[in-house]
Design a protein around this motif. Structure first.
Motif: not given
Length: 728
Positions: A350-371
């Motif tokens: 299941d999903y894990l949620f970031h504790e803080q509420e978002l104050h932006v409308t964009h973010f950067t995501m880095d992924v090292k995952l097979q799929e």
């Protein structure tokens, strides 16, 4: 004869009086004795019962009351020990006794030891053959059940090393042939004798003799010792005694005998002192010695070169440490534009949620995952309500999608999806970077420097507040999110009104232009009519750095005292950092006791945090150490250019216009959101036309400051310059 009747007449009354007094005294004594101890009548004994009544109830004593429940047994190594349970003589157990050692029931060794057995019909005797110190020392517990009562007895076994029954053994000097020491006249010799005396020995003697006589201490010849060494675990005894002969003379060349003695015998080792050099010693100037000396010289030369290099590096660091720190910060330290999450997982349910509420409308995501990397944008911290799920690398890393769902309890409705073919978009061996933008009803996902490969368009506002993430594959991988923006401001400056010119004319241009920081100050950003206390608390809590501009008036300013306490509280909670500028020296305040106390607190805080001293030379020198040190202590910001990966993110960002340039210090009196970069440029042009004062127009040379990161981008195009100068 006539006087006799007279005397008898006189004595008779006196005798009568004395007799009465005596009788009265005796009677009084008897009454007092009766009241003090009442008379008792001795019982009569019945000869048929021997004086005892058969109806009396006599309590039988418990035989276990006279048993020592914790016995102590002592034994020497290699002896046989039999320990009988203390309860065996006072109870009749319903079942055999149980034995324990260190909480483990018999047999407590793995595998069971053949040395330890239980004897008797009820296993009341524990027998240990050839006891040993380590495994058998300790406390043993026996338990027995007498009816419904469980009784426990303890036995402590202390095993001591067996006494040695042989003569000592001299271990040093050790020679197969007679020991010989070669010395030249005038040299010194030290002969050490070390002997093993055994265990538990009463006599332990080590001494030196020559020609059958003891060697006496003189100025040149003397003994050192004996030194007794004891091994507590084995209780072995070693004795060492050394013989020193200095300034050897011809008469000293003879045999010296070391004698070690205990109660079972003695052991001797002779050592002969001969004149000359040892014939078995290697030659002093042999080829091997020369080779070793050359190796030593080479090693010393190499070590000297390394030492000189380290000294030079230390000197360079001492003189250029600030420049080195700035280089490390610019090249290797992470950006501080927002909070960062790094998550490692082997697969999630299941999903894990970031504790803080978002104050932006964009973010950067880095992924090292097979799929199958998944991100959930939701209105609440969960799956309820309208959610937007971003799936990258699904279907064996061939497709990506954005799914919109409306969840009410266990029911899912209004499920829609947009997808795109993205073969091999993820990798388990290297990081893949993506940007995610969500604003004005649009959700876009792309790779830095490229157009979005996923786009979702919603008719109304998105109202996204929380970020969820999960590893949808069954393999181990990592997710990292950046630019979450939990702090809206980079720097909030605290100063006294007398330093306002220094703050506006020098600090603000440097922090906003060179350091790219979002800066807030009281006289520009506080809203008129609002609560000043709440403004200070809000701006400090929303800033990454709190910059103190110290001066004597700062210490006297009550608002600064309050704001300093709020900033210190944020620093102690590790939510902000304090940086100080000593604009003017802080002097001792003698006016009021409260000012004196606050001044002392500020001076202590100056020692605990970074404090930068202002110099008048820095006003005209941009390369002054003050500005370099200030930049090092400010947050690291992304420097944007049209061809940078972050510039593509700007097209998706929510824009908050808070400033109009006035010598690189500007202010807009409103807040609004811009959907595209061209809208922001149009708004900017309209604002430029409303200002007639030249001081409010953007300086032409500001282009250089904004374009220097991309040398390929020309600065002669005014439209591109306006786009670059827009505060995003």
């Amino acid at each position: 004869m006539a006087s006799a009747p007279i005397l008898s007449g006189l004595v008779r009354p006196f005798c009568t009086l004395s007799r009465s007094m005596v009788l009265g005294t005796v009677f009084a004594i008897l009454l007092f004795a009766r009241s003090a101890s009442p008379l008792t009548v001795a019982p009569t004994l019945d000869s048929s019962t021997d004086g005892y009544d058969d109806n009396w109830d006599y309590e039988e004593p418990d035989p276990c009351d006279y048993i020592d429940e914790h016995e102590i047994h002592k034994a020497y190594e290699e002896e046989e020990v039999q320990m009988r349970c203390p309860l065996a003589d006072c109870i009749f157990p319903n079942s055999p006794f149980s034995w324990y050692k260190d909480g483990r029931e018999f047999p407590w060794t793995d595998p069971p030891s053949e040395r330890i057995t239980l004897r008797g019909d009820l296993r009341e005797t524990l027998e240990i053959d050839s006891v040993q110190i380590d495994p058998d020392n300790g406390t043993y517990r026996c338990e027995g059940v007498n009816g419904t009562e469980r009784l426990v007895g303890y036995i402590s076994l202390h095993v001591k090393p067996a006494k040695t029954k042989h003569s000592p053994n001299i271990q040093q000097p050790f020679c197969s042939d007679p020991c010989v020491e070669y010395r030249r006249p005038g040299q010194n010799v030290n002969i050490t004798c070390r002997a093993y005396m055994g265990v538990q020995q009463v006599i332990t003697q080590v001494y030196w003799i020559t020609n059958g006589a003891f060697i006496k201490d003189t100025g040149r010849i003397h003994h050192e010792g004996p030194h007794i060494e004891r091994e507590d675990k084995e209780r072995k005894v070693y004795v060492t005694r050394a013989l020193f002969i200095t300034d050897i003379r011809p008469g000293d060349y003879r045999k010296y005998t070391c004698v070690a003695k205990n109660e079972y015998g003695n052991h001797t080792v002779p050592v002969e002192l001969r004149e000359g050099d040892d014939p078995n010693a290697p030659p002093v100037f042999g080829d091997d010695v020369r080779e070793k000396m050359q190796q030593y010289r080479n090693g010393a030369a190499g070590g000297g070169a390394v030492l000189i290099t380290l000294c030079l590096l230390a000197m360079v660091y001492y003189w250029k440490k600030l420049e080195i720190r700035l280089m490390i910060k610019d090249k290797f330290m992470p950006f501080e534009e927002g909070d960062t999450i790094e998550y490692t997982s082997g697969g999630d349910e299941d999903y894990l949620f970031h504790e803080q509420e978002l104050h932006v409308t964009h973010f950067t995501m880095d992924v090292k995952l097979q799929e199958n990397a998944r991100v959930l944008l939701s209105q609440g911290k969960g799956h309820e309500g309208v959610t937007y799920e971003i799936i990258i690398g699904s279907d064996n890393n061939t497709r990506s999608a954005i799914q919109r769902k409306t969840v009410r309890g266990a029911q899912v409705s209004d499920q829609r999806e947009v997808s795109a073919s993205t073969p091999h978009i993820l990798s388990s061996d290297e990081w893949k970077t993506f940007w995610v933008s969500f604003k004005d009803g649009h959700i876009e996902v792309g790779i830095p420097g490229e157009d979005p490969f996923l786009r979702w368009v919603e008719a109304g506002p998105l109202n996204i507040k929380y970020l969820g993430y999960m590893n949808g594959s069954r393999a181990k991988g990592k997710l990292r999110f950046s630019d979450l923006g939990q702090k809206e401001y980079d720097v909030f400056i605290l100063y006294d009104i007398e330093q306002l010119g220094f703050v506006k004319n020098l600090l603000l241009p440097f922090l906003e232009k060179t350091c790219r920081c979002v800066v807030r100050i009281e006289h520009r950003d506080f809203i008129g009519g609002s609560d000043k206390y709440e403004d200070y608390v809000e701006f400090i809590e929303r800033s990454r750095r709190v910059l103190f501009v110290l001066s004597p008036n700062y210490v006297k300013n009550q608002w600064m005292k309050f704001a300093s306490c709020v900033a210190l509280d944020e620093m102690l909670r590790e939510k902000a950092r304090i940086v100080m500028i000593e604009y003017q020296p802080i002097k001792d305040q003698e006016d009021f006791e409260t000012l004196k106390i606050f001044n002392e607190q500020v001076q202590k805080l100056m020692k605990a945090v970074t404090c930068i001293k202002w110099s008048d030379e820095a006003e005209n020198r941009t390369d002054h150490r003050f500005w370099r040190e200030l930049r090092y202590n400010m947050p690291k910001k992304r420097v944007l250019s049209r061809q940078s990966s972050a510039w593509e993110l700007l097209r998706q960002r929510s824009v908050v216009a808070d400033s109009v340039v006035s010598n690189s210090i500007v202010r807009f009196g409103f807040r609004r959101q811009r959907s595209t970069l061209s809208d922001g440029v149009a708004d900017y042009n309209r604002l430029r036309s409303t200002f007639s004062d030249d001081s409010t127009v953007i300086a032409e040379d500001d282009c250089e400051e904004l374009c220097f990161v991309d040398e390929t981008s020309p600065c002669n195009n005014r439209n591109s310059r306006l786009e670059m100068e827009t505060v995003l």
